[in-house]
Write a protein that holds these residues in place. Structure first.
Motif, PDB file in Angstrom:
ATOM      1  N   ARG A  17       5.460   2.200   3.590  1.00  0.00           N
ATOM      2  CA  ARG A  17       5.339   0.736   2.944  1.00  0.00           C
ATOM      3  C   ARG A  17       6.400   0.996   1.584  1.00  0.00           C
ATOM      4  O   ARG A  17       6.923  -0.745   1.748  1.00  0.00           O
ATOM      5  N   VAL A  18       6.983   1.956   0.898  1.00  0.00           N
ATOM      6  CA  VAL A  18       7.741   2.043  -0.258  1.00  0.00           C
ATOM      7  C   VAL A  18       9.198   1.631   0.836  1.00  0.00           C
ATOM      8  O   VAL A  18       9.883  -0.124  -0.042  1.00  0.00           O
ATOM      9  N   ALA A  22      10.441  -2.312  -0.304  1.00  0.00           N
ATOM     10  CA  ALA A  22      12.088  -2.150  -1.502  1.00  0.00           C
ATOM     11  C   ALA A  22      13.001  -3.140  -0.536  1.00  0.00           C
ATOM     12  O   ALA A  22      13.717  -3.994  -1.150  1.00  0.00           O
ATOM     13  N   GLY A  23      13.052  -2.969   0.670  1.00  0.00           N
ATOM     14  CA  GLY A  23      13.759  -4.068   1.979  1.00  0.00           C
ATOM     15  C   GLY A  23      12.988  -5.029   1.777  1.00  0.00           C
ATOM     16  O   GLY A  23      14.051  -6.102   1.402  1.00  0.00           O
ATOM     17  N   HIS A  24      12.026  -5.599   1.545  1.00  0.00           N
ATOM     18  CA  HIS A  24      11.970  -7.283   0.694  1.00  0.00           C
ATOM     19  C   HIS A  24      12.892  -7.617  -0.533  1.00  0.00           C
ATOM     20  O   HIS A  24      12.916  -8.440  -0.308  1.00  0.00           O
ATOM     21  N   TYR A  25      12.248  -6.680  -1.399  1.00  0.00           N
ATOM     22  CA  TYR A  25      13.291  -7.244  -2.739  1.00  0.00           C
ATOM     23  C   TYR A  25      14.065  -7.005  -2.408  1.00  0.00           C
ATOM     24  O   TYR A  25      14.659  -7.708  -2.792  1.00  0.00           O
ATOM     25  N   GLU A  54       9.593   8.964 -10.249  1.00  0.00           N
ATOM     26  CA  GLU A  54       8.696   8.934 -10.774  1.00  0.00           C
ATOM     27  C   GLU A  54       7.535   8.615  -9.731  1.00  0.00           C
ATOM     28  O   GLU A  54       6.547   8.920  -9.809  1.00  0.00           O
ATOM     29  N   MET A  55       7.961   7.866  -9.540  1.00  0.00           N
ATOM     30  CA  MET A  55       6.996   7.190  -8.148  1.00  0.00           C
ATOM     31  C   MET A  55       6.676   7.841  -7.451  1.00  0.00           C
ATOM     32  O   MET A  55       5.709   8.144  -6.886  1.00  0.00           O
ATOM     33  N   ARG A  56       7.520   8.508  -6.216  1.00  0.00           N
ATOM     34  CA  ARG A  56       7.493   9.879  -5.676  1.00  0.00           C
ATOM     35  C   ARG A  56       6.337  10.774  -6.200  1.00  0.00           C
ATOM     36  O   ARG A  56       5.186  11.568  -5.642  1.00  0.00           O
ATOM     37  N   GLU A 148       3.109  -5.513  -4.244  1.00  0.00           N
ATOM     38  CA  GLU A 148       3.645  -4.481  -3.547  1.00  0.00           C
ATOM     39  C   GLU A 148       5.519  -4.672  -3.717  1.00  0.00           C
ATOM     40  O   GLU A 148       5.723  -3.430  -3.938  1.00  0.00           O
ATOM     41  N   VAL A 149       6.043  -5.962  -3.195  1.00  0.00           N
ATOM     42  CA  VAL A 149       7.300  -6.102  -3.401  1.00  0.00           C
ATOM     43  C   VAL A 149       7.861  -5.787  -4.973  1.00  0.00           C
ATOM     44  O   VAL A 149       9.012  -4.889  -5.093  1.00  0.00           O
TER      45      VAL A 149
END
Ligand SMILES: C[S@@+](CC[C@H](N)C(=O)[O-])C[C@H]1O[C@@H](n2cnc3c(N)ncnc32)[C@H](O)[C@@H]1O
Length: 342
Positions: A17-18, A22-25, A54-56, A148-149
């Motif tokens: 998902r990330v 993140a690819g879209h971003y 922090e996300m992890r 989500e992006v």
């Protein structure tokens, strides 16, 4: 009881998902014209490595709660790959309009049609520069991808941090006797997670946007346990002290101060004396001082008319004025999850 395989599948799902968002971003940054640098002072900002760590850590905290039996492994709400792809395509097709709005500062377009008639002025805006504001089927169809992006795949896990205080509060209570409300439920993701975890709860989602409510119904499916109602946070269509649980995610920063004050008062009004309110929203200034610069930058890059006044205020003080006292707080990546009792 969760198995090592459950853990592996959870980790794989979050990583995918990330990576996807993140690819879209990254693609979006290449496709959109750079914005001028802000001409005002900004506070300290974290580096990418710190944000990723922090996300992890947030995913690890969620996993620990799942392993402790607080709530089940969340269902993949967008399990159908064709559907995910269709939404991404739609997102990318819409990006040039968002970019044009970003650079033209077009933030007061009214959405097409007359469906917005009667809605408050503060609401009739292109929040986030998104096409049609909150007011079309198109906007509702791409909203979740946009969010989500923005959060590179961490939006759902931030919403789900509301489930920890809910789980703790539910201990010793019979979910079948309890009524809960999601204020400004949008496309219904938090409601869907709550319903999946505690299917006995009787839940209602309230939102001002009919297309977002329709999207929520599609996501949650037909069930008498989850009602979806058109209504305003500042005038909730419920009797005094009639609800056990009130949750709300990512609404507070979208409201002008006066309306936010009313919305908090409404949450307190409809809550039973032993009930719980859980609010997930942006970090505020000082919650994580070394990240304050991010809060300065956000409204510069995204049309967020009320964000600066929200992050400069104190949710806890606003809630206290409404008669709610904080019970627990967690900084969850870019969000803060605060639970309150009356
Ligand atoms: C940023 S979205 C958050 C939606 C959802 N809770 C989430 O977690 O994504 C804001 C939502 O608030 C709704 N909204 C904004 N102002 C509102 C108000 N005064 N009363 C009810 N809903 C409102 C919008 O229609 C939109 O669905």
């Amino acid at each position: 009881m969760v198995s090592p395989l459950d853990r592996l599948s959870y980790a794989a799902r979050q990583t995918a998902r990330v990576a996807w968002y993140a690819g879209h971003y990254a693609a979006g940054r290449r496709l959109m014209k750079p914005m001028p640098k802000p001409d005002f002072a900004i506070g300290p900002t974290p580096g990418r490595a710190e944000l990723t760590a922090e996300m992890r850590a947030l995913f690890q905290r969620e996993w620990r709660d799942i392993a402790a039996g607080l709530f089940p492994v969340p269902r993949a709400l967008d399990a159908e790959p064709g559907e995910i792809l269709r939404r991404s395509l739609r997102y990318f097709r819409d990006l040039p309009q968002v970019d044009a709005r970003r650079h033209g500062q077009l933030d007061d377009e009214l959405p097409p049609g007359t469906q917005a008639d009667g809605l408050p002025d503060y609401y009739r805006q292109n929040f986030h520069f998104q096409s049609d504001g909150w007011l079309s089927e198109h906007s509702a169809a791409i909203y979740d991808t946009q969010v989500e992006v923005l959060f590179t795949g961490a939006a759902d896990v931030m919403r789900r941090r509301a489930m920890r205080p809910v789980a703790e509060w539910l201990a010793g209570r019979n979910q079948r006797d309890l009524r809960g409300l999601d204020v400004a439920c949008g496309t219904g993701r938090l409601l869907a997670f709550l319903h999946d975890a505690w299917p006995g709860l009787r839940l209602t989602g309230v939102d001002l946007s009919p297309p977002y409510l329709a999207e929520a119904r599609r996501l949650i499916g037909r069930t008498a346990r989850v009602k979806l109602v058109e209504g305003a946070a500042e005038a909730l269509p419920f009797d005094d002290a009639s609800l056990d649980l009130v949750v709300s995610s990512f609404l507070m920063h979208e409201l002008p101060t006066e309306i936010r004050t009313k919305a908090l008062a409404e949450m307190a009004r409809v809550l039973k004396p032993d009930g719980l309110v859980v609010i997930v929203d942006s970090l505020q200034k000082g919650d994580r001082p070394e990240w304050d610069g991010l809060l300065d930058l956000f409204p510069h890059y995204f049309h967020e008319p009320y964000y600066a006044e929200y992050v400069g205020s104190s949710l806890e003080e606003g809630a206290a004025a409404a008669g709610l006292r904080p019970a627990a707080t967690e900084n969850a990546f870019l969000s803060k999850v605060t639970s309150f009792k009356r």
